[in-house]
Every structure is written in C-alpha cells, then in structure tokens.
Design an enzyme around this catalytic site. Structure first.
Site, PDB file in Angstrom:
ATOM      1  N   PRO A   1       0.832  -1.157   0.137  1.00 17.03           N
ATOM      2  CA  PRO A   1      -0.094  -0.093  -0.079  1.00 17.03           C
ATOM      3  C   PRO A   1       0.776   1.301   0.129  1.00 17.03           C
ATOM      4  CG  PRO A   1      -0.328  -1.499   1.812  1.00 17.03           C
ATOM      5  CD  PRO A   1       0.717  -1.839   1.338  1.00 17.03           C
ATOM      6  N   GLU A   2       1.055   1.792  -1.135  1.00 15.47           N
ATOM      7  CA  GLU A   2       1.316   3.209  -1.221  1.00 15.47           C
ATOM      8  C   GLU A   2       0.258   3.866  -1.965  1.00 15.47           C
ATOM      9  OE1 GLU A   2       5.713   3.811  -2.669  1.00 15.47           O
ATOM     10  OE2 GLU A   2       6.131   1.757  -1.835  1.00 15.47           O
TER      11      GLU A   2
ATOM     12  N   LYS B   1      -1.406   7.636   1.751  1.00  9.83           N
ATOM     13  CA  LYS B   1      -1.664   6.308   1.989  1.00  9.83           C
ATOM     14  C   LYS B   1      -2.895   5.782   2.945  1.00  9.83           C
ATOM     15  CE  LYS B   1       3.170   6.118   1.966  1.00  9.83           C
ATOM     16  NZ  LYS B   1       4.591   5.737   2.354  1.00  9.83           N
TER      17      LYS B   1
ATOM     18  N   ARG C   1       1.369  -8.799   8.103  1.00 11.56           N
ATOM     19  CA  ARG C   1       2.303  -8.115   9.044  1.00 11.56           C
ATOM     20  C   ARG C   1       1.478  -7.509  10.281  1.00 11.56           C
ATOM     21  NH1 ARG C   1       7.598  -5.683   6.110  1.00 11.56           N
ATOM     22  NH2 ARG C   1       8.079  -5.272   8.487  1.00 11.56           N
TER      23      ARG C   1
ATOM     24  N   ARG D   1      15.634  21.651   3.323  1.00 10.89           N
ATOM     25  CA  ARG D   1      16.026  20.307   3.937  1.00 10.89           C
ATOM     26  C   ARG D   1      17.577  19.956   3.172  1.00 10.89           C
ATOM     27  NH1 ARG D   1      11.186  17.791   5.743  1.00 10.89           N
ATOM     28  NH2 ARG D   1      12.334  15.984   6.104  1.00 10.89           N
TER      29      ARG D   1
ATOM     30  N   ARG E   1      16.679   2.564   3.983  1.00 12.08           N
ATOM     31  CA  ARG E   1      15.841   1.794   3.248  1.00 12.08           C
ATOM     32  C   ARG E   1      16.474   1.315   1.833  1.00 12.08           C
ATOM     33  NH1 ARG E   1      10.576   2.969   4.478  1.00 12.08           N
ATOM     34  NH2 ARG E   1      10.218   1.012   3.506  1.00 12.08           N
TER      35      ARG E   1
END
Length: 271
Positions: A2-3, A59, A112, A151, A260
């Site tokens: 699920p994105e 999401k 999960r 950022r 990641r």
DNA sequence: TAAAATGTTCTCTT
DNA sequence: AAAGAGAACATTTT
C-alpha cells in the site's frame, strides 16, 4: 501493497463493494494493536450505520459514515481489502471484519499487522492528528519546492516524509527519482530548478500510470524501474533484462539510503 | 536460516 | 522548535 496507487485502488474497490449497506457487526483479532480507540466505542458508533463515501489522502483511506463520523484505514506494509460472502472465499490473514446486513463482509487483510483502523469526527481531525502534508497528486510545484528548499538530507528520505507530502513510499520514490534522473542521495535543498521540474513531472506521471494499472506491478511499462526489484514476480524470471536500465543498459544498483533499500541507475542518476 | 520486506512512530541527539 | 538518525513494532517469505 500500500502506497498511494495501491490505496487509491483499494478506495475504488471499497467504493464499488461496500457503500450503502447497514453494518451489523465488526470484529478484530487484536483490538489493542489494530484500533486507535477502544473496541466498544468503535462498535457502538458504527453498528447500524452505513458507509456513504470515501476519500484518500496519501496512503490513508477515509470512509464517511451516515452519522458523519469517519473510519480511517491505514494499511501498513501488507494491508489489503477483500469483500466476500461465503466462508470458502475468506482470505488468509484476515485481521478485522466489517459485517453487512447483505450477508457480505469486508475483510481487512494484513499479514504483518502494521495496519490500523480508527474512528474520527471528521477528515480534518484525522489529517491534523497524523500531521499529513498535501497528497502527492495534489501538491503544487511551488509548495513542494518550498518544502525541499530548507532540507539538508538526501532527497529520497525527504520525499518519504509524509508531513511534507503524503503518499510516496519506498518503491515509488525510487521510481520517481529514476524517471526524473535524480540520484537518491542528492541533497534535497540543492536540487536545480530543472531537476525540480523533472521531479514534479515524474511524480505525476508515475502516480497516474500506476493508478491506471491499478497498481499491478507487472503491468507497469517496461520503462519502469520497479521491474528490477527482487520481489517483482515477473512471469519470466530467467530473463534478467529487467535488472538493467532500459535507457542505457547499465546494471541497476541496490544500496541503502535513509535506512531503506534503494535501487537506481548509476549512469542516469548522477549526484 | 538468517535476512529482508510496500510503513509509521517513538526516542534520542543535534 | 525542528530535523535527522536509529530502533522498535509483528509477521511472513525467500
């Protein structure tokens, strides 16, 4: 699963199956973990109610009830929905279930168990509580640019920050940066204006294409990086061409960025 | 069998 | 206050 494109697909699925039926039951396997509120409270608020409309932000799937309350569904890493009636059709890993008076059930499937279900007074209350930024399909180039400007981290983890923009996950961010020709470790605040433009275009293109294919990965264009990911279940795994850049044939590399797994083309995406 | 997996959130540090 | 790093969460799959 699920994105953003997967959740959009789930939103449409729920909309086509579950609206305008009276809810006459709800069960959860592990309420403490899966629910954002006491189970009795949720039960009391939704019994006899109907789902009337849906919204998606990033999401997160929000389902409005006919009493004005809003059910939130977040799918974690492995969440899914399955609408069915007969027990033979029950999915594996059904963690929560909405029962309708039609005899059908809407199952919240989640191997999960990172998925969460909640109940809120309004969409706004939920968005505020989760501090979600604008949806990735809605955010303007201007707002995105202002968000990136200050950022100092690599662009990849910044785009994964749901407070800046909502909906981008780990496979999407790699795909978008690949299509935009931007190295995932480029400092977010140092993107040139042309890189920024490429990023905005790639984001729209990738999201729309993925939604169009209902987020079925194997149906995405051969030009997509996603086919290089190990978990891509290609019908012809022996054909290893998908491990190479479609543009320059360079081998796709796998590294770690922001903790990641990250796939990119070292030739098309340079720092 | 150990490692990795589509996500979020909390804590600690800067 | 805000940003970033890292761990934690629970389970399945390879």
């Amino acid at each position: 699963m699920p994105e953003l494109p997967e959740v959009e697909t789930l939103r449409r699925y729920l909309e086509q199956t579950s609206l305008h039926q009276k809810i006459n039951g709800f069960t959860t396997e592990d309420p403490k973990r899966q629910l954002a509120l006491p189970p009795e409270e949720l039960h009391e608020e939704i019994m006899g109610r109907q789902m009337v409309s849906t919204t998606r932000i990033g999401k997160h799937l929000l389902v409005a009830l006919d009493n004005g309350k809003v059910i939130s569904l977040h799918f974690g890493m492995t969440g899914d929905l399955h609408y069915y009636r007969i027990p033979e059709d029950a999915p594996r890993f059904e963690r929560a279930t909405f029962y309708f008076d039609s005899g059908f059930k809407l199952a919240f499937v989640d191997s999960r168990k990172f998925g969460r279900i909640g109940l809120w007074d309004s969409e706004e209350a939920y968005i505020k509580a989760k501090a979600l930024g604008p949806d990735a399909l809605e955010i303007s180039a201007d707002v995105l640019q202002k968000g990136l400007q200050k950022r100092k981290s690599p662009i990849k983890p910044v785009l994964l920050d749901q407070k800046l923009l909502a909906g981008i996950g780990n496979w999407l961010v790699d795909e978008i940066l690949y299509q935009a020709g931007i190295h995932p470790e480029t400092i977010a605040g140092e993107l040139t204006s042309s890189q920024l433009q490429n990023l905005v275009n790639a984001m729209q293109e990738v999201l729309k294409t993925a939604i169009d294919k209902e987020a079925v990965y194997r149906e995405l264009p051969a030009t997509f990086l996603i086919h290089a990911r190990e978990w891509d279940t290609s019908p012809h795994p022996e054909e290893n061409t998908h491990k190479h850049c479609y543009r320059c044939q360079t081998e796709i590399l796998k590294t770690t960025v922001g903790g990641r797994a990250t796939y990119f083309c070292p030739s098309c995406q340079v720092k």
